[in-house]
Design a protein around this motif. Sequence first.
Motif, PDB file in Angstrom:
ATOM      1  N   PHE A  29       2.926  16.709   4.796  1.00 17.47           N
ATOM      2  CA  PHE A  29       2.470  15.445   4.205  1.00 17.47           C
ATOM      3  C   PHE A  29       2.894  14.217   5.013  1.00 17.47           C
ATOM      4  N   VAL A  30       4.169  14.138   5.346  1.00  9.25           N
ATOM      5  CA  VAL A  30       4.694  12.915   5.972  1.00  9.25           C
ATOM      6  C   VAL A  30       4.113  12.669   7.363  1.00  9.25           C
ATOM      7  N   PRO A  31       4.139  13.639   8.277  1.00  8.01           N
ATOM      8  CA  PRO A  31       3.565  13.352   9.602  1.00  8.01           C
ATOM      9  C   PRO A  31       2.057  13.117   9.565  1.00  8.01           C
ATOM     10  N   VAL A  32       1.340  13.853   8.695  1.00  9.29           N
ATOM     11  CA  VAL A  32      -0.106  13.644   8.605  1.00  9.29           C
ATOM     12  C   VAL A  32      -0.402  12.256   8.059  1.00  9.29           C
ATOM     13  N   ASN A  33       0.399  11.799   7.107  1.00 11.33           N
ATOM     14  CA  ASN A  33       0.213  10.444   6.586  1.00 11.33           C
ATOM     15  C   ASN A  33       0.419   9.394   7.681  1.00 11.33           C
ATOM     16  N   SER A  34       1.395   9.633   8.548  1.00  7.94           N
ATOM     17  CA  SER A  34       1.665   8.675   9.625  1.00  7.94           C
ATOM     18  C   SER A  34       0.533   8.634  10.649  1.00  7.94           C
ATOM     19  N   LEU A  35      -0.117   9.787  10.867  1.00 10.89           N
ATOM     20  CA  LEU A  35      -1.146   9.880  11.901  1.00 10.89           C
ATOM     21  C   LEU A  35      -2.549   9.553  11.380  1.00 10.89           C
ATOM     22  N   TRP A  36      -2.895  10.058  10.194  1.00 14.80           N
ATOM     23  CA  TRP A  36      -4.285   9.947   9.742  1.00 14.80           C
ATOM     24  C   TRP A  36      -4.445   9.303   8.358  1.00 14.80           C
ATOM     25  N   GLY A  37      -3.355   8.879   7.751  1.00 18.50           N
ATOM     26  CA  GLY A  37      -3.484   8.159   6.501  1.00 18.50           C
ATOM     27  C   GLY A  37      -3.208   9.006   5.271  1.00 18.50           C
ATOM     28  N   LEU A  38      -3.178   8.319   4.139  1.00 14.82           N
ATOM     29  CA  LEU A  38      -2.749   8.944   2.885  1.00 14.82           C
ATOM     30  C   LEU A  38      -3.724  10.007   2.389  1.00 14.82           C
ATOM     31  N   THR A  39      -5.003   9.721   2.443  1.00 14.52           N
ATOM     32  CA  THR A  39      -5.984  10.668   1.898  1.00 14.52           C
ATOM     33  C   THR A  39      -5.926  12.016   2.614  1.00 14.52           C
ATOM     34  N   VAL A  40      -5.906  11.976   3.938  1.00 14.49           N
ATOM     35  CA  VAL A  40      -5.822  13.229   4.708  1.00 14.49           C
ATOM     36  C   VAL A  40      -4.497  13.931   4.418  1.00 14.49           C
ATOM     37  N   ALA A  41      -3.425  13.171   4.255  1.00 13.99           N
ATOM     38  CA  ALA A  41      -2.111  13.767   3.974  1.00 13.99           C
ATOM     39  C   ALA A  41      -2.117  14.473   2.617  1.00 13.99           C
ATOM     40  N   ILE A  42      -2.768  13.868   1.626  1.00  9.70           N
ATOM     41  CA  ILE A  42      -2.838  14.481   0.291  1.00  9.70           C
ATOM     42  C   ILE A  42      -3.569  15.815   0.356  1.00  9.70           C
ATOM     43  N   ILE A  79      -0.072  11.337  -8.030  1.00  8.82           N
ATOM     44  CA  ILE A  79       0.719  10.111  -8.175  1.00  8.82           C
ATOM     45  C   ILE A  79       0.625   9.272  -6.906  1.00  8.82           C
ATOM     46  N   ALA A  80       0.678   9.928  -5.749  1.00 11.48           N
ATOM     47  CA  ALA A  80       0.540   9.193  -4.487  1.00 11.48           C
ATOM     48  C   ALA A  80      -0.823   8.512  -4.398  1.00 11.48           C
ATOM     49  N   HIS A  81      -1.861   9.223  -4.841  1.00  7.65           N
ATOM     50  CA  HIS A  81      -3.210   8.642  -4.822  1.00  7.65           C
ATOM     51  C   HIS A  81      -3.310   7.443  -5.766  1.00  7.65           C
ATOM     52  N   ARG A  82      -2.716   7.572  -6.950  1.00  5.73           N
ATOM     53  CA  ARG A  82      -2.801   6.491  -7.935  1.00  5.73           C
ATOM     54  C   ARG A  82      -2.001   5.261  -7.505  1.00  5.73           C
ATOM     55  N   THR A  83      -0.861   5.494  -6.892  1.00  2.00           N
ATOM     56  CA  THR A  83      -0.035   4.361  -6.448  1.00  2.00           C
ATOM     57  C   THR A  83      -0.543   3.780  -5.139  1.00  2.00           C
ATOM     58  N   GLY A  84      -1.320   4.578  -4.395  1.00  3.49           N
ATOM     59  CA  GLY A  84      -1.820   4.117  -3.106  1.00  3.49           C
ATOM     60  C   GLY A  84      -0.751   4.025  -2.044  1.00  3.49           C
ATOM     61  N   ASP A  85       0.347   4.743  -2.241  1.00  2.00           N
ATOM     62  CA  ASP A  85       1.472   4.672  -1.308  1.00  2.00           C
ATOM     63  C   ASP A  85       2.021   6.074  -1.101  1.00  2.00           C
ATOM     64  N   ALA A  86       2.351   6.392   0.132  1.00  2.00           N
ATOM     65  CA  ALA A  86       2.850   7.732   0.448  1.00  2.00           C
ATOM     66  C   ALA A  86       4.151   8.040  -0.280  1.00  2.00           C
ATOM     67  N   LYS A  87       4.961   7.025  -0.494  1.00  2.00           N
ATOM     68  CA  LYS A  87       6.243   7.301  -1.158  1.00  2.00           C
ATOM     69  C   LYS A  87       6.052   7.731  -2.609  1.00  2.00           C
ATOM     70  N   GLY A  88       4.881   7.420  -3.174  1.00  2.00           N
ATOM     71  CA  GLY A  88       4.600   7.867  -4.530  1.00  2.00           C
ATOM     72  C   GLY A  88       4.585   9.380  -4.664  1.00  2.00           C
ATOM     73  N   TYR A  89       4.382  10.077  -3.540  1.00  3.51           N
ATOM     74  CA  TYR A  89       4.393  11.539  -3.542  1.00  3.51           C
ATOM     75  C   TYR A  89       5.736  12.074  -4.035  1.00  3.51           C
ATOM     76  N   PHE A  90       6.799  11.336  -3.819  1.00  5.12           N
ATOM     77  CA  PHE A  90       8.146  11.790  -4.154  1.00  5.12           C
ATOM     78  C   PHE A  90       8.609  11.321  -5.532  1.00  5.12           C
ATOM     79  N   LEU A  91       7.800  10.504  -6.203  1.00  5.33           N
ATOM     80  CA  LEU A  91       8.247   9.865  -7.439  1.00  5.33           C
ATOM     81  C   LEU A  91       8.508  10.878  -8.548  1.00  5.33           C
ATOM     82  N   PHE A  92       7.619  11.839  -8.702  1.00  5.10           N
ATOM     83  CA  PHE A  92       7.795  12.839  -9.761  1.00  5.10           C
ATOM     84  C   PHE A  92       9.086  13.626  -9.565  1.00  5.10           C
TER      85      PHE A  92
END
Length: 246
Positions: A29-42, A79-92
């Motif tokens: 998730f984290v490296p893909v988010n850095s390279l291609w964005g949140l949607t691809v990382a999800i 949750i990451a999609h709803r918050t629009g932020d990669a860090k939201g992935y870790f919130l739960f």
Amino acid sequence: MSDTNQQTMLEQLGGISGLVYSTLPVLVFVPVNSLWGLTVAIWSALGVALAVLVWRLIQRTPIQPAISGFFGVALCAFIAHRTGDAKGYFLFGIYASLVYGGAFLLSVLVRRPLVGVIWGMLNGQGSRWRSHTTAVRAYDVATLAWTLVFLGRYLVQNHLYDENRTGWLAVARIGMGWPLTALALLVTLWAVRRADRIVEAAPSETVGDAPADDPATDDGLSNKPRDEHGTHDGQPRLPGRHRLRD
């Protein structure tokens, strides 16, 4: 504690491979988010979780941990999609650790350590261990070990979340994931071994045993028939006196 029981406990966490597989979606998730964005990382994290589930099906290994892991990743991704932020992935995971830590700590305070309760259900002993102080203390130690793991995760990862350190969140998730789980599991194995030895060594009470002061056995003649006077030999008994001699 038998080797089968130890294996059962480890299987609840998916085995050693399950602990390792649980880190794969985060690693992707984290490296893909850095390279291609949140949607691809999800979608990448969901794909990895699904691949792990399919792999365990092919290997014919227990799939319940993989199913739980897939839905966990799906929830984190949502949750990451709803918050629009990669860090939201870790919130739960952050707040789940807080809830688990609080529940384990509370169970110790009310003298119902969760490790003992869970293990009692798994090995069929129920709550027999609660009548042995030493066993309760052993389960207290194991439950507190899990409490430290969960609350430690919450404190560290919540701080990183507030500081917007998404990369370090991934490091903390992995570093405080299966390595700390393995340590807590070792403490748990020690506790259940100690408690099981105590419970198994304790003498069991036989229902229906006559007490030592039962009137039916106080004269050692309980197996002899009684006559109409309530005595064994036909001689009436006088209150406060010994039997009359011939």
